[in-house]
Design a protein around this motif. Structure first.
Motif, PDB file in Angstrom:
ATOM      1  N   THR A 102     -12.587   9.378   4.939  1.00 50.67           N
ATOM      2  CA  THR A 102     -12.451   8.592   3.811  1.00 50.67           C
ATOM      3  C   THR A 102     -12.524   9.324   2.542  1.00 50.67           C
ATOM      4  N   PHE A 103     -11.918   9.218   1.471  1.00 52.60           N
ATOM      5  CA  PHE A 103     -11.910   9.536   0.128  1.00 52.60           C
ATOM      6  C   PHE A 103     -12.159   8.484  -0.848  1.00 52.60           C
TER       7      PHE A 103
ATOM      8  N   THR B  49       0.685  -1.113   0.008  1.00 52.54           N
ATOM      9  CA  THR B  49      -0.072   0.043  -0.153  1.00 52.54           C
ATOM     10  C   THR B  49       0.854   1.279  -0.014  1.00 52.54           C
ATOM     11  N   THR B  50       0.223   2.483   0.003  1.00 54.90           N
ATOM     12  CA  THR B  50       0.838   3.674   0.008  1.00 54.90           C
ATOM     13  C   THR B  50       0.502   4.485   1.143  1.00 54.90           C
TER      14      THR B  50
ATOM     15  N   THR C 112     -11.573  -1.486   5.994  1.00 53.03           N
ATOM     16  CA  THR C 112     -11.193  -1.384   7.354  1.00 53.03           C
ATOM     17  C   THR C 112      -9.692  -1.505   7.691  1.00 53.03           C
ATOM     18  N   GLU C 113      -9.244  -2.402   7.081  1.00 53.61           N
ATOM     19  CA  GLU C 113      -7.706  -2.840   7.289  1.00 53.61           C
ATOM     20  C   GLU C 113      -6.885  -1.402   6.846  1.00 53.61           C
ATOM     21  N   SER C 114      -7.336  -0.749   5.897  1.00 54.10           N
ATOM     22  CA  SER C 114      -6.515   0.647   5.822  1.00 54.10           C
ATOM     23  C   SER C 114      -6.865   1.310   6.716  1.00 54.10           C
TER      24      SER C 114
ATOM     25  N   VAL D  72      -3.905   6.506   3.865  1.00 61.79           N
ATOM     26  CA  VAL D  72      -3.521   5.296   3.634  1.00 61.79           C
ATOM     27  C   VAL D  72      -4.356   4.843   2.156  1.00 61.79           C
ATOM     28  N   LYS D  73      -3.442   4.446   1.114  1.00 61.29           N
ATOM     29  CA  LYS D  73      -4.616   3.869  -0.112  1.00 61.29           C
ATOM     30  C   LYS D  73      -5.254   2.895   0.342  1.00 61.29           C
ATOM     31  N   GLY D  74      -6.658   2.899  -0.265  1.00 67.96           N
ATOM     32  CA  GLY D  74      -7.478   2.105   0.287  1.00 67.96           C
ATOM     33  C   GLY D  74      -8.607   2.471   1.228  1.00 67.96           C
TER      34      GLY D  74
END
Length: 624
Positions: free
Chosen positions: A428-429, A397-398, A460-462, A455-457
């Motif tokens: 969130t976007f 991820t980024t 929930t995990e992101s 965080v990209k994504g």
């Protein structure tokens, strides 16, 4: 480290002392915390030595020399009092082993480590020599291996190029025999080339694990330095030529520090320390944070053992303290799990501190290592850095960090959670291009300035990763914020809202137009016909042929040889860039003036306010 003893001071000037790092014949080194939260290593000289006028004079010279050198890859001196009953000097705390300790413990460096070491030492020499100094005692125990490169320390016998203050007896040799230059060994006048020779000797040690000139005795070592050729056959071929040039007996034939830095381009290995060094740095930082959390108190585990703490000094510290130098870190063993670094803590950062925060260091492995394996980082602005992260579950991820930027109220909502005394906001976007999950810690309400992690994504995990990363960043900022090393005349240091003279604003936008901060590096003025923003930041250069920018002289050259790059769009917006100084590769320290017209009439001459506003910023910068 160990707790302060009953006779140890609790303060050194404005610095609160927390623990003992180590001690030796010259004095002791204490861990301290400055009022702004930064950790410092305080070198405190023994009282009986301070009573010696020659020793005190030498220490005073060390303070003066250290304060003259403020550039990258040196441990910046923050404060000192050479006239105190126990003279002391406080420098930025550098967690990590010395070059000597790293080689002793792990053997020769891999090529990536040699690349980082060479580039860092060359850059350090450039700053030391630019300050008009010759270090004169460069050796492996005076080089600490920090997370982003080496740090040169201990200017105890440095000498100004323009003056030759003699504090030793005639004909005596001051320095470390195995790493001094031939001209220093023979007692001749020294130039900056002497330091280059010392760097060459250290590179041989780092590449082979052995000192190139060390003999069975000091006279034999000095003879080897003056007469014998170093064995460089085990130095990697890509580095061998420049190392041999550094070790030329004739100072005139040695490369300059810029040439040494340029030679690193031939090394294709990725720059970075070996895993053992990185682990040591992380361990040392964690140990320091534990003592900060204790705030000078004796650990309960130590009390249960009758006040005795088992501690082992790294070889670097023992040598440095014995020599009177600054410190690395002592390691503790057998203690309980360190307390939560955010427990009972509040994140307090001024705008001045936020302007100096190194955002990419906040995304380094010692901060986010528990969350995964960080990949290469990409600095976008002084406030912004992005990084690829391979999580422990293998997911790539980024992560993007914003420090000291505006936290939009329309995008972020209060989560009801606080961390280190700061409210945490959620966001969130979603777009056709990217989905992001964000978490931010709000530091100011007006303007809404904070620390933001995206965080990209947007799953929930992101969001959990964004929260964990934000907490790790806050913990580092609350204990020992990583700060960039900048020259005194740096635009990034400046408050953008006070960088423009009000009379210039009045004449350009109309009387009474007030400054409104956007973030710690950007300010806005809203006039009747146009809005103007001034941003003072480090970012990608635009004077390298980008088609949308035109390179020209400011005001047609009437104000002197000030080059700018300028672009306008179809709405008449005018953006003007001026590079104050180049930094790394294709990047530079920039003054960016943006004029956004509010009407068609104003757009015809949108660039007009740019020139006087830019000149006002530069005049203020030159006056600092």
């Amino acid at each position: 480290m160990k707790p302060l003893g009953p006779h140890d001071p609790r303060r050194a000037g404005r610095h609160r002392l927390i623990a003992v790092i180590g001690q030796g014949a010259m004095g002791r080194v204490l861990l301290g915390r400055s009022p702004d939260g930064r950790l410092v290593a305080v070198k405190m000289i023994h009282r009986h030595l301070a009573q010696n006028p020659e020793f005190r004079a030498r220490f005073r010279l060390e303070v003066q020399a250290s304060q003259r050198v403020t550039g990258a890859y040196t441990a910046a001196v923050m404060d000192a009092d050479p006239d105190a009953a126990e003279p002391w000097l406080a420098s930025v705390f550098v967690p990590g082993p010395s070059l000597r300790a790293a080689v002793d413990q792990s053997g020769p460096m891999p090529l990536g480590g040699l690349r980082l070491l060479t580039a860092g030492l060359a850059s350090a020499l450039m700053e030391i020599h630019r300050a008009g100094m010759v270090h004169r005692d460069l050796k492996p125990t005076n080089v600490l291996l920090a997370e982003d490169g080496p740090r040169v320390i201990d200017f105890g016998i440095a000498r100004a190029l323009e003056g030759d203050i003699q504090l030793t007896s005639t004909g005596s040799v001051v320095g470390s025999p195995a790493f001094m230059s031939p001209e220093q060994a023979e007692g001749h006048q020294l130039t900056t080339a002497s330091d280059v020779f010392s760097v060459g000797a250290m590179l041989v040690l780092a590449a082979t694990g052995e000192s190139p000139f060390l003999g069975a005795s000091t006279p034999q070592t000095l003879y080897n330095v003056v007469h014998n050729r170093a064995d460089t056959t085990r130095v990697p071929p890509v580095l061998r030529g420049v190392v041999e040039a550094c070790l030329d007996k004739n100072p005139a034939y040695r490369p300059t520090p810029p040439q040494l830095l340029q030679s690193v381009e031939a090394i294709t290995a990725r720059a970075g320390w070996a895993a053992a060094v990185r682990q040591q740095i992380a361990h040392d930082r964690s140990d320091a944070e534990r003592w900060v959390a204790l705030d000078g108190r004796v650990p309960e585990s130590a009390k249960r053992r009758g006040g005795r703490v088992r501690w082992v000094a790294a070889a670097a510290v023992a040598t440095l303290v014995a020599a009177g130098g600054a410190s690395a870190v002592l390691l503790t063993h057998g203690e309980s799990v360190p307390p939560d670094p955010l427990a009972n803590r509040k994140l307090e950062l001024s705008d001045e501190q936020l302007r100096l925060v190194d955002t990419c260091k906040l995304l380094s492995s010692d901060v986010l290592g528990s969350l995964g394996t960080p990949d290469s980082t990409f600095a976008l602005r002084s406030t912004t850095c992005a990084m690829g992260l391979r999580q422990t579950n293998g997911r790539q991820t980024t992560v993007t960090l914003y420090a000291g930027t505006d936290v939009p109220a329309t995008e972020y909502k209060d989560s009801g959670v606080t961390v280190a005394g700061r409210p945490i906001l959620d966001s969130t976007f979603h777009s056709s291009v990217v989905n992001l999950c964000g978490r931010a810690a709000l530091l100011r309400q007006s303007p809404r300035i904070g620390i933001e992690v995206n965080v990209k994504g947007s799953d929930t995990e992101s969001c959990e990763l964004a929260m964990s990363a934000l907490k790790a960043v806050i913990a580092r900022l609350a204990s020992n914020p990583p700060l960039v090393s900048l020259p005194r005349q740096s635009a990034i240091r400046m408050d953008p809202c006070t960088a423009v003279d009000q009379s210039v604003v009045d004449s350009s936008l109309g009387a009474g137009v007030k400054a409104a901060p956007v973030d710690v590096h950007k300010c806005k003025w809203s006039g009747a016909e146009a809005d103007v923003t001034v941003e003072l930041t480090e970012t990608k250069r635009v004077d390298t042929g980008e088609s949308k920018f035109t390179n020209l002289r400011l005001n047609g050259g009437q104000l002197g040889p000030l080059d700018v790059s300028r672009s306008t769009d179809d709405k008449g917006e005018c953006v003007t860039y001026h590079m104050v100084r180049s930094t790394l590769e294709n990047r530079g320290e920039m003054v960016i003036v943006t004029v956004h017209p509010k009407s068609t009439i104003a757009s015809d001459n949108a660039c007009a306010p740019s020139d006087p506003i830019l000149m006002s910023v530069l005049n203020r910068l030159r006056a600092t």
